[in-house]
Structures are given as structure tokens and as C-alpha cells.
Design a protein around this motif. Structure first.
Motif, PDB file in Angstrom:
ATOM      1  N   VAL A   1     -12.441   8.511  10.262  1.00 25.76           N
ATOM      2  CA  VAL A   1     -11.122   7.883  10.185  1.00 25.76           C
ATOM      3  C   VAL A   1     -10.075   8.726  10.907  1.00 25.76           C
ATOM      4  O   VAL A   1      -9.245   8.204  11.665  1.00 25.76           O
ATOM      5  CB  VAL A   1     -10.724   7.650   8.712  1.00 25.76           C
ATOM      6  N   LEU A   2     -10.091  10.048  10.704  1.00 24.20           N
ATOM      7  CA  LEU A   2      -9.102  10.916  11.350  1.00 24.20           C
ATOM      8  C   LEU A   2      -9.261  10.901  12.872  1.00 24.20           C
ATOM      9  O   LEU A   2      -8.286  10.784  13.620  1.00 24.20           O
ATOM     10  CB  LEU A   2      -9.233  12.336  10.813  1.00 24.20           C
ATOM     11  N   LYS A   3     -10.506  11.016  13.340  1.00 25.75           N
ATOM     12  CA  LYS A   3     -10.738  11.006  14.787  1.00 25.75           C
ATOM     13  C   LYS A   3     -10.393   9.643  15.383  1.00 25.75           C
ATOM     14  O   LYS A   3      -9.820   9.558  16.475  1.00 25.75           O
ATOM     15  CB  LYS A   3     -12.192  11.361  15.085  1.00 25.75           C
TER      16      LYS A   3
ATOM     17  N   LEU B   1       0.817  -1.218   0.000  1.00 21.17           N
ATOM     18  CA  LEU B   1       0.000   0.000   0.000  1.00 21.17           C
ATOM     19  C   LEU B   1       0.850   1.267   0.000  1.00 21.17           C
ATOM     20  O   LEU B   1       0.476   2.271  -0.617  1.00 21.17           O
ATOM     21  CB  LEU B   1      -0.919  -0.028   1.233  1.00 21.17           C
ATOM     22  N   ASP B   2       2.002   1.255   0.678  1.00 20.20           N
ATOM     23  CA  ASP B   2       2.794   2.483   0.788  1.00 20.20           C
ATOM     24  C   ASP B   2       3.237   3.010  -0.567  1.00 20.20           C
ATOM     25  O   ASP B   2       3.423   4.217  -0.737  1.00 20.20           O
ATOM     26  CB  ASP B   2       3.999   2.263   1.710  1.00 20.20           C
ATOM     27  N   ARG B   3       3.398   2.105  -1.554  1.00 22.09           N
ATOM     28  CA  ARG B   3       3.806   2.561  -2.896  1.00 22.09           C
ATOM     29  C   ARG B   3       2.723   3.435  -3.516  1.00 22.09           C
ATOM     30  O   ARG B   3       3.021   4.373  -4.261  1.00 22.09           O
ATOM     31  CB  ARG B   3       4.096   1.356  -3.781  1.00 22.09           C
ATOM     32  N   PHE B   4       1.455   3.157  -3.232  1.00 24.97           N
ATOM     33  CA  PHE B   4       0.359   3.956  -3.773  1.00 24.97           C
ATOM     34  C   PHE B   4       0.193   5.265  -2.999  1.00 24.97           C
ATOM     35  O   PHE B   4      -0.275   6.261  -3.557  1.00 24.97           O
ATOM     36  CB  PHE B   4      -0.952   3.162  -3.714  1.00 24.97           C
ATOM     37  N   LEU B   5       0.577   5.265  -1.725  1.00 22.66           N
ATOM     38  CA  LEU B   5       0.403   6.468  -0.917  1.00 22.66           C
ATOM     39  C   LEU B   5       1.545   7.469  -1.088  1.00 22.66           C
ATOM     40  O   LEU B   5       1.322   8.678  -1.109  1.00 22.66           O
ATOM     41  CB  LEU B   5       0.285   6.081   0.565  1.00 22.66           C
TER      42      LEU B   5
ATOM     43  N   CYS C   1      -4.186  10.958   5.280  1.00 25.63           N
ATOM     44  CA  CYS C   1      -3.415  12.175   5.029  1.00 25.63           C
ATOM     45  C   CYS C   1      -2.386  12.020   3.913  1.00 25.63           C
ATOM     46  O   CYS C   1      -1.864  13.021   3.403  1.00 25.63           O
ATOM     47  CB  CYS C   1      -2.701  12.614   6.302  1.00 25.63           C
ATOM     48  N   GLY C   2      -2.058  10.771   3.552  1.00 31.69           N
ATOM     49  CA  GLY C   2      -1.054  10.557   2.515  1.00 31.69           C
ATOM     50  C   GLY C   2       0.328  10.966   2.954  1.00 31.69           C
ATOM     51  O   GLY C   2       1.151  11.379   2.130  1.00 31.69           O
ATOM     52  N   LYS C   3       0.610  10.883   4.254  1.00 27.97           N
ATOM     53  CA  LYS C   3       1.920  11.261   4.791  1.00 27.97           C
ATOM     54  C   LYS C   3       2.470  10.128   5.646  1.00 27.97           C
ATOM     55  O   LYS C   3       1.719   9.366   6.246  1.00 27.97           O
ATOM     56  CB  LYS C   3       1.814  12.530   5.654  1.00 27.97           C
TER      57      LYS C   3
ATOM     58  N   ASP D   1      -5.306  14.086   2.471  1.00 28.22           N
ATOM     59  CA  ASP D   1      -4.388  13.941   1.336  1.00 28.22           C
ATOM     60  C   ASP D   1      -4.871  14.794   0.163  1.00 28.22           C
ATOM     61  O   ASP D   1      -5.980  14.580  -0.353  1.00 28.22           O
ATOM     62  CB  ASP D   1      -4.336  12.457   0.928  1.00 28.22           C
ATOM     63  N   PRO D   2      -4.087  15.769  -0.278  1.00 27.14           N
ATOM     64  CA  PRO D   2      -4.527  16.642  -1.390  1.00 27.14           C
ATOM     65  C   PRO D   2      -4.752  15.880  -2.690  1.00 27.14           C
ATOM     66  O   PRO D   2      -5.465  16.366  -3.573  1.00 27.14           O
ATOM     67  CB  PRO D   2      -3.381  17.658  -1.517  1.00 27.14           C
TER      68      PRO D   2
END
Length: 662
Positions: A594-596, A427-431, A545-547, A579-580
Motif C-alpha cells: 500500500v505504501l509503495k 472515513l476521515d472521522r475514524f482516521l 499512515c493515519g495522517k 499509523d501508530p
């Protein structure tokens, strides 16, 4: 009184005879000296081979057990259970076409007057075929396609009732338990094969199973049919075989036969079965016409070369087998097969490099199955320990959201694990891997949300639903793999810890990945499910967040992902962290959830974190997420649920480093 005693004796005698009939059984490993009722072309060869028909054209042959059998339970009227197995061979001079085959027959008579050869298989003629008064039940091994009888092809197994239009028919094949797939067979190959026919009286089910002679009986039948045979049988019945020839040169053989009423037919002793006749003319090798001195010298040099080659090859592919591996023997792969599958672990097959070694794509030479082979590094700090842990844990786990471990291999200092191949990688490759040409696809919010729920489901299974508690200890985006449809599976169990439900996890060496380590784990070394919940909370923020959890090159307020999201939450602007790349294409309620939930799970206080069952229920909308408080500043002197500052978080990371985490 005398009359009463006579009647009682008569009933006991009848019961004894009936019992003897119901338990009848026989086993013929070859037919030499066996009393069989034969007619037509059928004959028994000197070596015990039963020849049903030979190459004589347009003739029939029958071979029956001489005694009638009572298939019907006199008290219930139902057909008793029975089982039979036999080894046969059909040999055709033509390699691509054969004539009629063989039928296992249960009928009221051993004679079939007026029966035709060829496609009628020596059972019926044009006037009686299809008549309900025939009371004939057959299992046909048919090698001739006849449109008159709606044959599916010229190489099939069928169940016949009073007719040659099969009630059910399937192409000749068998289920390979070793390869986990169906394998086609040619009935007229001339090679011996074994057929099992079993009728379960209580279930009223007829099973037919086929396999080559060198393959054990498959677990899955070739053909299964729900049928009440009592509708078609009379009492008594004969059991035997029928066959016929056509204009083609075909010979049909039986090598052995076993039958049992009310039980399982005894297995045939394959080593005792008679040999089949030689196929084709016997030829004299031309090599004998060459000078023996030249051959002798050549053989000596060739033998030396072969011995050297074998020794070198054995040394190259030598493997290690230790006592603990005996439990997992069935899942052990040969190093040679994995070497071939990965083209010698060629760099072109390299999928990636992880903390404990390299992962290669491979295609197994026997099954052509695509797999991922993890090759643990020689200089790995934990090596065998992680290897054993992964086999013991993931080797037994069965869940749709966990990467399946297919097996393993040991070779000297090398440790190899074989997994299902995940075409889309981690998954990290897509993020994060925006420059890669292979991951240009941006995951939509719906895809990300489904991935989150899949990982949560996997962790719930590990923590509460398996036979032991499994703490993964390395939950992160790079250990979440994506299949062809981008479904998520949790993988890499090399750091997993197991303990019994209700037990107390022991203190261990602290391992994991910086940014995902729970503070209390870094202090105490005790790995419990709450440690995974903390890492899952960080993972949630990663996906939304994509970070990455820690980005050293980011601005000071953004170095630690959790702190940045907390700061945005305090300002009432938590959606600014999204994530922009999603470009506002997301469900606001799902994103806020999800964020909370990420913040709730990543609290420093482990007792305030939810368990994974609660997490799953939050994600499914079954229960409401509790309202999160605003964080107070340090100047107030109040203690927050979360780690109060970036400084304390970095201190936890340094503590982890000193404890040996990765």
C-alpha cells in the motif's frame, strides 16, 4: 379428385375453428346483460354487480362463462398460454374474521353435484376431494383457515389441483413498486381488489398477482409456480368462479372479468365497474340538527383561516421545476417530505458540514426509510452547476462501492440531494477525529485494506466500466463513506467531470482539495483519470499512515505526507510511517504494498502512474508491483520520478490556490 378437395376443405375448416378457439377472449366491465351460467346463490344485480354468495348461511354459488374452451393445442398436446384478470370484493360483517372466499376455477364441467359449502368452497365433497379424475384447477382467495387442508392462515392466495390442499400458497399481499417492498392486504376488508392469473405455455409457469384496485399491476408476482397444466386438463374445459358461505355473514362479489387465450387479457376499465353496496346502516349526521346560522358563520371564518393557511403553506413549500429536470422526474422528492424527514432541518439531525453545504439525517415519512439529505448552501460558488453534475453522474451510476443517490429536490434557491444513509459517516472521522465520542473505534488493518480495495474498485468502474469516463476530481478520505458493516462507498460527485471513452477531456476550472491535486491538473486544467489516480495515491498514504496530506502544525519534514513517506523510503525505513494506532497489528507485505503503491500513484509525472485497472490487480496480488528506485538528491542534477522537493510541492499548491481550487 373430388374426395381430395373435400378433405382439404375439411382440414381448413378444422384449422379455422381451432384458431378461433385458441384466440378466444372476452372483457366484462360489469355483468349487466352478460350471458353467464349461474347457479346456487349467484345472481347479477341491477347495476351489473355479480353476487356470488350473500349472507345466506351454508350455501354455494357458481358463475361460469357459458361456452367450453379448448385449452389444449391439438398438435402438441400442451396447454396454451392464457391470461385472466378480475376485480372482486369479500365483505364480512365481522371485521376480524370471515368465511370461505372465492375460487377461480377451470374444470371439465360447470356443475358440481354434491359439493359442500363452507371450507369446501362449493367444489368438492368428502368422497371426491383429492381425486385425480376431477381435472379441476383453481386459484383460491381463502379467508378461512382449515387445518384439514393445511391452510397457512385465514387470509391467503393458493393454487389448487384436484384438491383444496394448495400446491403453493402465500399470505395475501402485493409488491409496491413505489415503496419497493411487500404490503399486506386483508382479503375480507370489503374493499375491491384485482387479481391477475397468467399461464405461460412455453415456460410452463403460472403467475398470480394481487393488488388494491387503485394500484397498477405490480411488476413482481405474488405467487409463481412451475407447473405443466397439460397433466391435469382435458379438452374442453370451462372457466368460472365458485364460492360458498358458512355460519358467518359474508358476501362475495365480482365487479369485472377479462380473459384471453393465447394472449394478454384486456385491461378492465375501472371507472366503468359497478359500485359495491353500502356497508352498515345509513346514518343522518347530527350536524344537520344544529342551527344553520351558527354553522354558516363558523364556515365563513373557517374558510378564511384555511385559505390563509394553504397560501402560507404553499409559499413555504414552493418548488422549482426546470426543463432539464423532466428527465429525472421519477427521482424527485417533495420538499415537504424532506422537511418532515429532517424535522425541519433541525440542528440535532445535522450529520456534518462539507464544502458545498450541510448534510442531515432524515426518515422519509411515507416509507420510514433512513436517508441522508445534502442541503447545498445558498452562497455556494458553483451551486446549480455542481447540483446538476451530481444528478447526471451519480444518479445513473450503479456500483456496490458508490453511495446511491436516491433522488433530489429543488425549492427556490435551495438544492437538496437524497442519499442512502451511511450510519458510520466518513472515513476521515475514524482516521483523524480522535477526540470524537462517536468514533472511538480504531479501524484494524484488515478493515483499512478492504476499504482501499473497495475505493479502487469504485474508481475502476468510473474510469473504464461505465458508459462514459467519470473523473471524480475529489477523491479523499472525507468523501469515502462507511455503512453499518464499515464497508466503503465513494460519494460526493459534485465536482465530477464526464466525457466519452476515447474522447479528450476539455480544460475546466481547477477544483478539488489541496494535498490531493495532481500538479499537471493545476497547470493545464484537464481532468482525466490520471488526476484521480494521483489523489488515490495520497489517499492510500492517508489510510496507512493515519495522517492528513498536509499538516501545517507538523515538523518541517512532515508537513507534506507524500514527501515524508518518500524520505522514509530513501532511508529504508518506510514502515516507520505506519499509523501508530495499529500497534504493529498488520500484514507487513500488504502494508509495504500500500505504501509503495501510494508513492507510485502520486508521482508528478502522469505517464508513469498506473491506471486503476493495474492498481486493482496490484491490490489483488494478480501482478507484482514494480520495484521503486531511491530518490536522488538535487545536487546530482538527476530528475526523480517524484516532485523533487517540498518547495516544489508547496509551489504546486500555491498554483492551485491561484487557479481557484478548494
Amino acid at each position: 379428385m373430388f374426395f381430395f378437395k373435400c378433405m382439404l376443405l375439411f382440414l381448413i375448416l378444422c384449422r379455422f375453428v381451432s384458431s378461433q378457439q385458441e384466440d378466444v377472449g372476452f372483457t366484462y366491465n360489469g355483468f349487466r346483460g352478460i350471458n353467464m351460467t349461474l347457479d346456487g346463490l349467484s345472481q347479477i344485480a341491477d347495476n351489473g354487480l355479480l353476487i356470488l354468495v350473500n349472507t345466506t348461511k351454508s350455501q354455494v354459488g357458481h358463475a361460469f362463462y357459458p361456452q367450453p374452451l379448448s385449452f389444449i393445442n391439438s398438435s402438441t398436446g400442451n396447454v396454451l398460454s392464457f391470461s385472466t384478470t378480475f376485480v372482486f370484493a369479500i365483505s364480512s360483517e365481522a371485521t376480524t374474521i370471515a368465511g370461505p372466499g372465492i375460487v377461480l376455477v377451470i374444470s371439465p364441467s360447470r356443475g358440481f353435484p354434491g359439493a359442500l359449502s363452507s371450507s369446501y368452497l362449493g367444489l368438492f365433497n368428502t368422497s371426491n376431494i383429492g381425486n385425480s379424475s376431477n381435472h379441476v384447477i383453481g386459484v383460491e382467495l381463502d379467508t378461512l383457515q382449515n387445518t384439514e387442508f393445511n391452510d397457512i392462515d385465514d387470509n391467503h392466495i393458493g393454487i389448487d389441483i384436484n384438491d383444496l390442499k394448495s400446491v403453493k400458497a402465500v399470505p395475501a399481499s402485493y409488491f409496491s413498486d413505489k415503496e419497493n417492498r411487500r404490503v399486506n392486504l386483508s382479503l375480507y376488508s370489503g374493499h375491491p381488489m384485482q387479481l391477475w392469473v397468467e399461464y405461460y405455455g412455453s415456460k410452463k409457469q403460472l403467475n398470480v398477482t394481487l393488488a388494491p384496485i387503485n394500484v397498477p399491476k405490480p411488476t413482481i408476482p405474488l405467487l409463481s409456480l412451475k407447473i405443466d397444466l397439460s397433466r391435469f386438463m382435458v379438452d374442453p374445459m370451462f372457466v368460472g368462479f365458485s364460492s360458498s358461505t358458512s355460519s358467518l355473514d359474508v358476501s362475495n362479489y365480482l365487479l369485472g372479468w377479462s380473459f384471453k387465450m393465447n394472449g394478454q387479457a384486456k385491461e378492465l376499465s375501472l371507472s366503468q365497474l359497478p359500485k359495491l353496496p353500502r356497508r352498515g346502516p345509513k346514518t343522518t349526521p347530527k350536524i344537520f340538527s344544529i342551527g344553520f346560522p351558527v354553522i354558516g358563520v363558523s364556515l365563513v371564518f373557517m374558510s378564511i383561516f384555511i385559505i390563509q393557511f394553504i397560501v402560507a403553506r404553499k409559499k413555504k413549500f414552493a418548488e422549482v421545476l426546470e426543463d432539464w429536470e423532466l428527465v429525472y422526474g421519477p427521482h424527485r422528492f417533495r420538499y415537504k417530505d424532506l422537511y418532515i424527514a429532517t424535522k425541519g432541518f433541525h440542528d440535532k439531525e445535522l450529520l456534518g458540514i462539507g464544502g458545498f453545504g450541510k448534510v442531515y439525517r432524515g426518515i422519509l415519512p411515507t416509507t420510514k426509510e433512513e436517508v441522508a439529505v445534502k442541503r447545498v448552501s445558498h452562497d455556494s460558488r458553483q451551486g446549480v452547476r455542481e447540483f446538476v453534475a451530481e444528478i447526471i453522474s451519480i444518479g445513473k451510476l450503479q456500483h456496490r462501492n458508490i453511495v446511491t443517490l436516491l433522488g433530489y429536490c429543488r425549492r427556490k434557491g435551495e438544492l437538496l440531494l437524497v442519499y442512502d444513509f451511511m450510519p458510520n459517516g466518513s472515513l476521515d472521522r475514524f482516521l483523524f477525529d480522535h477526540k470524537s465520542t462517536t468514533t472511538k473505534t480504531t479501524l484494524s488493518w484488515n478493515q483499512r485494506f478492504q476499504i482501499i480495495k473497495s475505493v479502487a474498485s469504485a474508481l475502476l468502474y468510473l474510469h473504464e466500466e461505465w458508459e462514459q469516463v467519470v473523473v471524480h476530481r475529489d477523491v479523499k478520505s472525507s468523501n469515502v463513506m462507511l455503512d453499518k458493516e464499515l464497508n466503503a462507498r465513494l460519494g460526493d460527485f459534485g465536482l465530477a467531470k464526464l466525457y466519452d471513452h476515447g474522447g479528450d477531456p476539455k480544460t475546466t476550472h481547477v477544483v478539488g482539495t489541496f494535498g490531493y491535486l495532481a500538479p499537471e491538473y493545476a497547470r493545464t486544467g484537464k481532468a482525466n483519470p490520471s488526476v484521480d489516480v494521483f489523489a488515490f495515491g495520497v489517499f492510500l498514504l492517508e489510510v496507512a499512515c493515519g495522517k492528513r496530506p498536509i499538516e501545517a502544525e507538523a515538523s518541517e519534514e512532515c508537513i507534506v505526507l507524500v514527501d515524508w513517506v518518500i524520505s522514509s523510503w530513501n532511508r529504508g525505513a518506510i514502515l516507520e510511517t505506519v499509523d501508530p494506532k495499529l500497534e504493529m497489528n498488520y500484514e507487513v507485505q500488504e502494508m509495504e504494498l500500500v505504501l509503495k503503491l501510494g508513492l507510485l500513484c502520486s508521482q508528478c509525472n502522469p505517464t508513469a502512474r498506473p491506471c486503476m485497472r493495474q492498481v486493482v490487480r496490484y491490490l489483488e496480488g494478480e501482478i507484482q508491483l514494480p520495484e521503486l528506485p531511491f530518490l536522488t538528491s538535487e545536487s546530482t542534477g538527476e530528475i526523480s520520478f517524484w516532485c523533487p522537493s517540498l518547495e516544489s510541492r508547496m509551489t504546486s499548491i500555491v498554483d492551485s490556490l491561484l487557479s481557484g481550487g478548494r
